[in-house]
Design an enzyme around this catalytic site. Structure first.
Site, PDB file in Angstrom:
ATOM      1  N   LYS A 124      -6.276   0.001  10.351  1.00 59.25           N
ATOM      2  CA  LYS A 124      -4.880  -0.396  10.530  1.00 59.25           C
ATOM      3  C   LYS A 124      -4.560  -0.483  12.023  1.00 59.25           C
ATOM      4  CE  LYS A 124      -0.365   1.263   8.818  1.00 59.25           C
ATOM      5  NZ  LYS A 124       0.215   2.336   7.973  1.00 59.25           N
ATOM      6  N   SER A 145       2.152   4.237   2.118  1.00 58.20           N
ATOM      7  CA  SER A 145       1.544   3.168   2.901  1.00 58.20           C
ATOM      8  C   SER A 145       0.077   2.925   2.637  1.00 58.20           C
ATOM      9  CB  SER A 145       1.747   3.446   4.395  1.00 58.20           C
ATOM     10  OG  SER A 145       3.110   3.413   4.725  1.00 58.20           O
ATOM     11  N   SER A 153       2.631   0.343   4.260  1.00 57.03           N
ATOM     12  CA  SER A 153       2.510  -0.351   5.533  1.00 57.03           C
ATOM     13  C   SER A 153       1.067  -0.700   5.905  1.00 57.03           C
ATOM     14  CB  SER A 153       3.124   0.515   6.647  1.00 57.03           C
ATOM     15  OG  SER A 153       2.420   1.739   6.793  1.00 57.03           O
TER      16      SER A 153
END
Length: 558
Positions: free
Chosen positions: A149, A246, A222
């Site tokens: 990420k 997330s 996310s």
């Protein structure tokens, strides 16, 4: 957008900002495009006329060799590590295959923020030479491509806090990236996350990430860039963060596996070095996302084998046994939570829960019973306030600094926040309320007499873009700080109009439930996979994997 940028499939325009902001955004997209050679670019016609389901395009587009297709589709990380160790595959071949597939996936889903194939191949060459000259691997992840990420610092690359002005070129790896690199991992790309890293849809100044199974739907957030990339087999193992869902929401939306540990289980030193206000009361977790259960176990095991607690005393030094954990005495007591008392999940999720219950009841290894939800509305209210202790002031100031437009889901998140900053005593009161809630919930769990809970990971399948409003089924477990694993099921969402709520479904429980039903009636979710979530008590992460080792046969887990 400039002709010098890399074309990607788009289904909705992003809100535009002032000229200075748009120029800065265009510059970073142009910089990305310069690294992508012509031979790895999809045709403009394909980009303009891509099907809704793009998962088959990487193997059909002609940009990958048959061997590269096999490498990226046939194996999980555990199998690839064995093949590299046995010299049946080279690290270079594996890194090349996944790097090529990742940039194809990006053109179809806008899942990446950085792509560094050349650097990955250089690292892979070193690993091949090391194995050839010593007969040994550098570690258990020797040659395994790992994507991360965007928020994770990787030496020499950009990370961001979900805002254009909060981008940083990192000089060093964060702790977990350093550990995985020392274990032999090959880093080759970074993946998209949303504005403020606080949505369950991954839309940012880099672009809007699309769901590979239906591009009209969200990949989640996310860590949605990871979800889409792994679903496209552009990566085999990834790293995400989870403070409200997330890791688990993208895993559910994209049909992959994801593990949110209890907070301070996996190393998180040097991630968000300036801290996060939300963590004054709710701690984020670092966790793996992948294509198999054993890969989640592998990454966790490797990360903890380096004893990261010796350099970060915040971590709880519980030895990791994972899938080798001795399970509780059989039959395992599994509670099925069909709904949380606030929002009844959309039909395919209910169908998946019924499928799981029937599979477990068909064996003698499990005792299956209903699990009653506990005070979900209270937990969500407290959680929402805890996430924005400054009343959203920081978000507004950072956006104003560059003119970056506030995205619709950011507006949604802040709509009930009055802008007032909490005082120290008010934050203390939040802590007291949180800890009291956790104690009360622990007693409730005990009264239900179950070992583990299976429940939805979301109110429905992957949602349509800009409708990712409800985090209920994941953020409750962040508030309780319970570990959870999302696993894919065989259930897929049918064509619009082919499935409705069951006749015995109660009337809408409230306005939120009514809204979710309206979204279902109006939306088109065809092809979306359904994942479910299994949860254990806080710090019982090993027991969770011990249970999954028993559950994997009944629930057809990889």
């Amino acid at each position: 957008m400039s002709l010098n940028t890399l074309p990607v499939v788009q289904v909705m325009e992003l809100p535009s900002g002032p000229p200075e902001y748009e120029a800065s955004r265009r510059t970073l997209l142009e910089e990305f495009a310069t690294k992508v050679p012509e031979e790895l670019r999809l045709s403009p016609d394909l980009i303009e006329n891509a099907p809704r389901n793009v998962t088959d395009i990487p193997r059909q587009c002609g940009l990958l060799s048959p061997d590269e297709i096999d490498i990226t589709e046939k194996y999980d990380a555990t199998a690839l590590a064995a093949l590299i160790r046995e010299k049946k595959l080279t690290s270079v071949a594996v890194a090349t295959a996944f790097a090529k597939r990742a940039i194809i996936a990006h053109q179809l889903t806008s899942c990446l923020t950085e792509w560094f194939m050349d650097e990955a191949i250089e690292r892979a060459k070193y690993l091949d030479e090391y194995l050839q000259s010593t007969g040994k691997t550098v570690g258990p992840l020797h040659g395994i491509p790992i994507s991360v990420k965007d928020v994770f610092p990787v030496a020499g690359h950009w990370s961001s806090l979900g805002f254009l002005v909060a981008r940083f070129k990192d000089k060093e790896d964060c702790q977990i990236v350093s550990i995985l690199r020392n274990a032999g991992a090959v880093f080759f790309c970074k993946t998209n996350q949303p504005q403020a890293i606080m949505h369950i849809e991954s839309t940012s100044f880099y672009g809007r990430t699309l769901n590979p199974y239906n591009t009209g739907l969200s990949s989640g957030g996310s860590t949605g860039g990871e979800g889409a990339l792994l679903a496209m087999r552009g990566s085999v193992l990834g790293l995400g963060t989870d403070i409200g869902g997330s890791i688990r929401v993208p895993s559910s939306f994209c049909g992959i596996y994801g593990f949110k540990p209890t907070s301070y289980t996996l190393p998180r030193k040097d991630i968000l070095p300036m801290g996060a206000l939300a963590e004054l009361s709710i701690l984020a977790s670092i966790g793996p996302m992948g294509t198999s259960l054993r890969d989640l176990d592998l990454l966790t095991s490797v990360a903890l084998s380096y004893k990261p607690h010796l350099s970060d005393p915040r971590l709880i030094p519980i030895p990791w046994t994972g899938l080798n954990t001795a399970p509780k005495p059989l039959p395992l007591k599994i509670g099925i939570m069909m709904n949380d008392g606030l929002i009844i999940p959309q039909p395919p999720v209910t169908r998946a829960l019924n499928w799981a219950a029937e599979k477990l009841k068909a064996t003698n290894a499990f005792s299956v019973k209903s699990f009653e939800p506990y005070e979900v509305a209270t937990a969500l209210k407290n959680m929402h306030l805890a996430l924005w202790p400054d009343g959203g002031k920081g978000v507004r100031e950072v956006l104003a600094a560059s003119g970056e437009p506030m995205l619709p889901l950011t507006q949604w998140e802040l709509k009930d926040i009055d802008g007032a900053e909490l005082k120290p005593m008010e934050i203390l009161q939040q802590h007291v309320a949180r800890d009291n809630f956790r104690s009360d919930f622990a007693r409730h769990w005990e009264s239900q007499d179950v070992d583990f809970i299976i429940c939805p990971a979301s109110v429905g399948p992957a949602c349509e873009h800009e409708t990712a409003f409800y985090w209920n089924y994941t953020c409750f477990w962040n508030y309780a700080d319970c570990p959870g694993v999302v696993f894919p099921t065989p259930i897929r969402t049918g064509a619009k109009g082919t499935e409705g709520y069951a006749a015995d479904t109660p009337s809408p429980l409230n306005e939120q439930d009514k809204h979710v039903r309206k979204l279902w009636e109006e939306g088109d979710f065809e092809g979306a996979p359904i994942g479910l979530q299994i949860v254990a008590r806080k710090h019982h992460d090993n027991d969770l994997f011990g249970a999954l080792q028993k559950l994997q046969y009944a629930l057809e887990l990889q």
